[in-house]
Every structure is written in structure tokens, then in C-alpha cells.
Design an enzyme around this catalytic site. Structure first.
Site, short mmCIF file in Angstrom:
data_model
loop_
_atom_site.label_atom_id
_atom_site.label_comp_id
_atom_site.label_asym_id
_atom_site.label_seq_id
_atom_site.Cartn_x
_atom_site.Cartn_y
_atom_site.Cartn_z
N HIS A 199 -10.51 0.80 -3.01
CA HIS A 199 -12.16 0.65 -2.49
C HIS A 199 -12.78 1.51 -3.29
O HIS A 199 -12.85 2.45 -4.20
CB HIS A 199 -12.06 1.59 -1.33
CG HIS A 199 -11.28 1.16 -0.20
ND1 HIS A 199 -11.53 -0.06 0.68
CD2 HIS A 199 -10.14 1.70 0.73
CE1 HIS A 199 -10.77 -0.38 1.40
NE2 HIS A 199 -9.78 0.64 1.73
N CYS A 209 -2.37 -2.39 7.63
CA CYS A 209 -2.11 -3.43 6.39
C CYS A 209 -0.92 -4.41 6.41
O CYS A 209 -0.79 -5.45 6.14
CB CYS A 209 -2.18 -2.77 5.19
SG CYS A 209 -4.01 -2.31 5.17
N ASP A 243 -4.59 -0.91 -1.75
CA ASP A 243 -5.91 -0.76 -1.19
C ASP A 243 -6.87 -0.08 -2.25
O ASP A 243 -6.39 0.94 -3.12
CB ASP A 243 -5.90 0.26 0.01
CG ASP A 243 -6.72 0.01 1.14
OD1 ASP A 243 -7.05 -1.34 1.20
OD2 ASP A 243 -6.97 0.90 1.73
N ASP A 272 0.74 -1.31 0.05
CA ASP A 272 0.07 0.11 0.11
C ASP A 272 0.77 1.32 0.13
O ASP A 272 0.51 2.13 0.73
CB ASP A 272 -0.87 -0.06 1.26
CG ASP A 272 -2.21 -1.31 1.16
OD1 ASP A 272 -1.80 -1.98 0.26
OD2 ASP A 272 -3.00 -1.14 2.05
N HIS A 275 -10.81 6.92 1.39
CA HIS A 275 -9.44 6.97 0.98
C HIS A 275 -9.18 5.68 -0.28
O HIS A 275 -10.01 4.92 -0.28
CB HIS A 275 -8.39 6.39 2.02
CG HIS A 275 -8.70 5.35 2.73
ND1 HIS A 275 -9.83 5.07 3.59
CD2 HIS A 275 -7.91 3.92 2.52
CE1 HIS A 275 -9.73 3.67 3.93
NE2 HIS A 275 -8.64 3.10 3.15
N LYS A 283 -6.98 -4.95 -3.24
CA LYS A 283 -7.99 -5.56 -1.88
C LYS A 283 -8.89 -4.60 -1.35
O LYS A 283 -8.67 -3.28 -1.69
CB LYS A 283 -6.92 -6.00 -0.84
CG LYS A 283 -5.98 -4.68 0.01
CD LYS A 283 -4.86 -5.15 0.71
CE LYS A 283 -4.24 -4.31 1.24
NZ LYS A 283 -4.85 -3.15 2.03
C1 VGL Z 1 -4.94 0.76 5.70
C2 VGL Z 1 -6.58 1.63 7.03
C3 VGL Z 1 -7.28 1.55 5.91
C4 VGL Z 1 -3.44 0.40 5.30
C5 VGL Z 1 -5.82 0.50 4.77
O1 VGL Z 1 -3.03 0.31 4.34
O2 VGL Z 1 -2.68 0.25 6.51
N1 VGL Z 1 -5.43 1.45 6.71
N2 VGL Z 1 -6.99 1.09 5.01
ZN ZN Z 2 -8.64 0.91 3.30
#
Ligand code: VGL
Ligand code: ZN
Length: 203
Positions: free
Chosen positions: A48, A151, A46, A8, A81, A106
Site C-alpha cells: 500500500h 486475502c 500487500d 501475504d 500496514h 496488490k
Molecule cells: C489483509 C486486511 C488488510 C490480508 C490485507 O492480507 O488478509 N487483510 N489487508
Molecule cells: Zn492491506
């Protein structure tokens, strides 16, 4: 066979981003060096949809940091995000991304979050990462990226569960630190569960 999993490293997790990890950008040169030393590299992203259940805006009267029940799982709420196909979801362009063999997305199902690069938070669906690594003969997993307390932690813990010998590069990660000691707690939990710690200079 070793793999480096870069977790990420996306604009929204870097200073100026929607869910900025303090000093998150400091890891970029470190990760680039690691990619030269471990030449089999995959990344997670990430990714979404706008109606994702982890976004505080998608719940009535909730703010980031609040915790809700999301389809039976405890869910920390976050600012919007890493929305699919937005700048915030892109991998930071200073990353030497030519070295990345494959990107595993993901968090695409609005009804469940996915911190780990391997499985969603309910361990219901695989992203295909474990199968991919096993097909490529990987037995050692090295983890770097963001965020150490979410993550990165869940990716490393799932790697252990999948029977990979697992390391975390402690200088190639940073934590969100909703609470000041979340980084230390995450490191301790990973160590207790079989993740080994090392620094990028150790390899
Ligand atoms: C993450 C919070 C929400 C991360 C991803 O990459 O650690 N943290 N989504
Ligand atoms: Zn996230």
C-alpha cells in the site's frame, strides 16, 4: 499443472506486526514444506501507498474495525500496514523465497483495496496473476497464507471464478478473527463456493 499461491506472509501480518494475525508465524514451516512438494510457487504481497484508503488514519474520526464507503465499496478500516518499501511489507525472511517464481503486489491504488491476489475488491483491475498462471499451463491452484478471512479467502474465491480447480491448505493459514467465528465462516463460505479443503500432510 499445480501452483502454490503463498498469500501475504509479510511482517505486518505476523505477531509483532501492525495487523498481526494470531499465530500467523506458525504457518511458515508448513509453507516451506509445501513449497518443496508443489514446485511452481507464486506469492502475493500487500503493497500500500501511505495514503491508502483502507487505513483508518486516512479518515477523520475513524478507527480500525470501522466500516466506510470507499468510492462506492464497503471498506473495513485497518491500522496502517504493509506500506511500500517498509519492513512491515517485506516477506518474512524464514520463507524459502528462492522458490517463489514471481511476486504479485496488490493494494497499490489508494482509492480501492485488494484482498484477492487476482483482482481489486471491485473486480476492476487484474494484477496479472490469472493470465500468468494460464500462460504457464496451471489448472490446479493451492492456496496458503494470511489471512484466512480476508486475502486468502478472496484469492481462493477468485481462483474458482477463473475456473481453476482450487484447494486451501487449512493448516497453512490463520485468520484475523475480528469476530471469533470469522475463520469458520470463511471456511464454510469457501467450501460453498467450490474451494476444496485439505491439510499439508494430504499432499
Ligand atoms: C489483509 C486486511 C488488510 C490480508 C490485507 O492480507 O488478509 N487483510 N489487508
Ligand atoms: Zn492491506
Amino acid at each position: 499443472m499445480k501452483v502454490l499461491i503463498v498469500v501475504d506472509v509479510q511482517y505486518d501480518f505476523l505477531p509483532g506486526g501492525a495487523l498481526a494475525v494470531p499465530e500467523g508465524d506458525a504457518i511458515i514451516p508448513v509453507v516451506n514444506e509445501l513449497m518443496e512438494k508443489i514446485d511452481f510457487v507464486v506469492a502475493t504481497q500487500d503493497w500500500h501507498p501511505l495514503d491508502h484508503g483502507s487505513f483508518a488514519d486516512n479518515h477523520v474520526d475513524k478507527r480500525p474495525g470501522d466500516v466506510v464507503d470507499l468510492n462506492g465499496l464497503k471498506q473495513v478500516l485497518w491500522p496502517v500496514h504493509c506500506v511500500q518499501n517498509t519492513h512491515g511489507a517485506e516477506l518474512e525472511n524464514r520463507l524459502d523465497s528462492q522458490r517463489i517464481r514471481k511476486i504479485f503486489t496488490k493494494g497499490t491504488d489508494p482509492g480501492i483495496d485488494s484482498y484477492s491476489g487476482f483482482y481489486d475488491n471491485g473486480h476492476r483491475k487484474s494484477t496479472g496473476l490469472a493470465e500468468y498462471l494460464k500462460e504457464h499451463g496451471v489448472d490446479e491452484v493451492y492456496v496458503a497464507g494470511l489471512a484466512a478471512d480476508y486475502c486468502v479467502k478472496f484469492t481462493a474465491l477468485d481462483a474458482v471464478k477463473e475456473n481453476f480447480k482450487t484447494w486451501l491448505f487449512v493448516d497453512a493459514t490463520r485468520a484475523v478473527n475480528l469476530k471469533a467465528d470469522d475463520f469458520d465462516k470463511a471456511i464454510r463460505e469457501m467450501q460453498e463456493k467450490g474451494v476444496r479443503m485439505l491439510k499439508s500432510a494430504d499432499i
